[in-house]
Design a protein around this motif. Structure first.
Motif, PDB file in Angstrom:
ATOM      1  N   LYS A 139       5.857  11.817  -6.178  1.00  0.00           N
ATOM      2  CA  LYS A 139       4.813  10.907  -5.707  1.00  0.00           C
ATOM      3  C   LYS A 139       4.053  10.293  -6.885  1.00  0.00           C
ATOM      4  O   LYS A 139       3.629   9.136  -6.838  1.00  0.00           O
ATOM      5  CB  LYS A 139       3.863  11.616  -4.747  1.00  0.00           C
ATOM      6  N   ARG A 140       3.891  11.050  -7.966  1.00  0.00           N
ATOM      7  CA  ARG A 140       3.257  10.499  -9.173  1.00  0.00           C
ATOM      8  C   ARG A 140       4.149   9.408  -9.780  1.00  0.00           C
ATOM      9  O   ARG A 140       3.668   8.361 -10.218  1.00  0.00           O
ATOM     10  CB  ARG A 140       2.989  11.610 -10.184  1.00  0.00           C
ATOM     11  N   ALA A 141       5.460   9.637  -9.759  1.00  0.00           N
ATOM     12  CA  ALA A 141       6.395   8.625 -10.261  1.00  0.00           C
ATOM     13  C   ALA A 141       6.311   7.352  -9.414  1.00  0.00           C
ATOM     14  O   ALA A 141       6.388   6.239  -9.947  1.00  0.00           O
ATOM     15  CB  ALA A 141       7.822   9.175 -10.263  1.00  0.00           C
ATOM     16  N   CYS A 142       6.120   7.508  -8.106  1.00  0.00           N
ATOM     17  CA  CYS A 142       5.969   6.343  -7.221  1.00  0.00           C
ATOM     18  C   CYS A 142       4.713   5.561  -7.581  1.00  0.00           C
ATOM     19  O   CYS A 142       4.716   4.325  -7.582  1.00  0.00           O
ATOM     20  CB  CYS A 142       5.919   6.790  -5.754  1.00  0.00           C
ATOM     21  N   GLU A 143       3.636   6.268  -7.875  1.00  0.00           N
ATOM     22  CA  GLU A 143       2.402   5.597  -8.304  1.00  0.00           C
ATOM     23  C   GLU A 143       2.627   4.847  -9.610  1.00  0.00           C
ATOM     24  O   GLU A 143       2.139   3.724  -9.784  1.00  0.00           O
ATOM     25  CB  GLU A 143       1.277   6.615  -8.463  1.00  0.00           C
ATOM     26  N   ASP A 144       3.370   5.457 -10.531  1.00  0.00           N
ATOM     27  CA  ASP A 144       3.679   4.793 -11.797  1.00  0.00           C
ATOM     28  C   ASP A 144       4.518   3.534 -11.572  1.00  0.00           C
ATOM     29  O   ASP A 144       4.309   2.511 -12.238  1.00  0.00           O
ATOM     30  CB  ASP A 144       4.406   5.751 -12.742  1.00  0.00           C
ATOM     31  N   LEU A 145       5.458   3.598 -10.625  1.00  0.00           N
ATOM     32  CA  LEU A 145       6.234   2.402 -10.284  1.00  0.00           C
ATOM     33  C   LEU A 145       5.323   1.291  -9.764  1.00  0.00           C
ATOM     34  O   LEU A 145       5.496   0.120 -10.125  1.00  0.00           O
ATOM     35  CB  LEU A 145       7.293   2.733  -9.232  1.00  0.00           C
ATOM     36  N   ILE A 178       0.876  -1.170   0.000  1.00  0.00           N
ATOM     37  CA  ILE A 178       0.000   0.000   0.000  1.00  0.00           C
ATOM     38  C   ILE A 178       0.909   1.214   0.000  1.00  0.00           C
ATOM     39  O   ILE A 178       1.696   1.412   0.930  1.00  0.00           O
ATOM     40  CB  ILE A 178      -0.937   0.033   1.227  1.00  0.00           C
ATOM     41  N   LEU A 179       0.852   1.995  -1.064  1.00  0.00           N
ATOM     42  CA  LEU A 179       1.623   3.228  -1.169  1.00  0.00           C
ATOM     43  C   LEU A 179       0.756   4.374  -0.684  1.00  0.00           C
ATOM     44  O   LEU A 179      -0.357   4.567  -1.176  1.00  0.00           O
ATOM     45  CB  LEU A 179       2.039   3.492  -2.619  1.00  0.00           C
ATOM     46  N   ILE A 180       1.262   5.122   0.276  1.00  0.00           N
ATOM     47  CA  ILE A 180       0.565   6.318   0.694  1.00  0.00           C
ATOM     48  C   ILE A 180       1.028   7.425  -0.238  1.00  0.00           C
ATOM     49  O   ILE A 180       2.151   7.922  -0.140  1.00  0.00           O
ATOM     50  CB  ILE A 180       0.834   6.655   2.176  1.00  0.00           C
ATOM     51  N   GLY A 181       0.159   7.736  -1.173  1.00  0.00           N
ATOM     52  CA  GLY A 181       0.471   8.741  -2.173  1.00  0.00           C
ATOM     53  C   GLY A 181       0.189  10.133  -1.641  1.00  0.00           C
ATOM     54  O   GLY A 181       0.292  10.403  -0.448  1.00  0.00           O
ATOM     55  N   SER A 182      -0.190  11.018  -2.537  1.00  0.00           N
ATOM     56  CA  SER A 182      -0.443  12.403  -2.154  1.00  0.00           C
ATOM     57  C   SER A 182      -1.447  13.019  -3.110  1.00  0.00           C
ATOM     58  O   SER A 182      -1.451  12.716  -4.307  1.00  0.00           O
ATOM     59  CB  SER A 182       0.855  13.204  -2.196  1.00  0.00           C
ATOM     60  N   SER A 183      -2.251  13.923  -2.574  1.00  0.00           N
ATOM     61  CA  SER A 183      -3.159  14.682  -3.438  1.00  0.00           C
ATOM     62  C   SER A 183      -2.358  15.519  -4.426  1.00  0.00           C
ATOM     63  O   SER A 183      -2.849  15.872  -5.490  1.00  0.00           O
ATOM     64  CB  SER A 183      -4.078  15.573  -2.599  1.00  0.00           C
ATOM     65  N   ASN A 184      -1.097  15.825  -4.107  1.00  0.00           N
ATOM     66  CA  ASN A 184      -0.226  16.570  -5.019  1.00  0.00           C
ATOM     67  C   ASN A 184       0.090  15.788  -6.291  1.00  0.00           C
ATOM     68  O   ASN A 184       0.515  16.372  -7.279  1.00  0.00           O
ATOM     69  CB  ASN A 184       1.074  16.952  -4.315  1.00  0.00           C
TER      70      ASN A 184
END
Length: 159
Positions: free
Chosen positions: A110-116, A91-97
């Motif tokens: 954080k968007r790059a982390c979601e892409d990973l 579970i990745l805690i992303g960001s509204s950013n």
């Protein structure tokens, strides 16, 4: 269930860890204990990794774009690699950013982390979930829009 919480000393991670301990076996690790230059991390054997750890203060992140991107993306990559080896969920805690990543380096990272996470799910079948908290505020938080509103309200100033 055996859980690993990265960023367990941070504002949200510490609250999560305390709550999770009531129901699960939980271990914590923070970014400062991870040697990102090695490309791998020795993490415990777990079934689920909840990844809070990140360089997060937007003002500081914008002043340190290289360090921000490196820390946030490599820590996520290390977590995903570990999860792949263990067949654990993430579970990745992303960001509204991350919804407007070009506004600051933190959101971009954080968007790059979601892409990973999406890549590891599609390529290696690692089960990943992204959660994007918005305006989190509570005991121990440093600042947020809610905290600013609360402060102005207590001073009798317009919000």
């Amino acid at each position: 269930m055996n859980l690993l919480v990265t960023g367990h000393k941070g504002f949200i991670g510490s609250h999560f860890m305390n709550a999770a301990r009531k129901f699960h076996s939980v271990q914590g690790i923070d970014i400062d204990t991870v040697d990102l230059s090695q490309g791998s991390v020795t993490l415990p054997n777990v079934e689920l990794i909840v990844h809070f750890a990140a360089k997060a203060c937007i003002r500081i992140c914008n002043d340190q774009p290289y360090e921000t991107y490196k820390i946030n993306t490599l820590s996520t990559l290390n977590v995903l690699e570990h999860a792949r080896r263990l067949d654990a969920k993430v579970i990745l805690i992303g960001s509204s950013n991350a919804t407007a990543p070009l506004s600051n380096i933190y959101g971009f990272s954080k968007r790059a982390c979601e892409d990973l996470c999406q890549f590891y799910h599609s390529k290696y079948n690692v089960t990943t979930t992204v959660v994007r908290p918005h305006n989190v505020y509570g005991p121990g938080s440093k600042t947020s829009v809610i905290g600013i509103f609360q402060h102005l309200y207590t001073l009798g100033l317009p919000l």
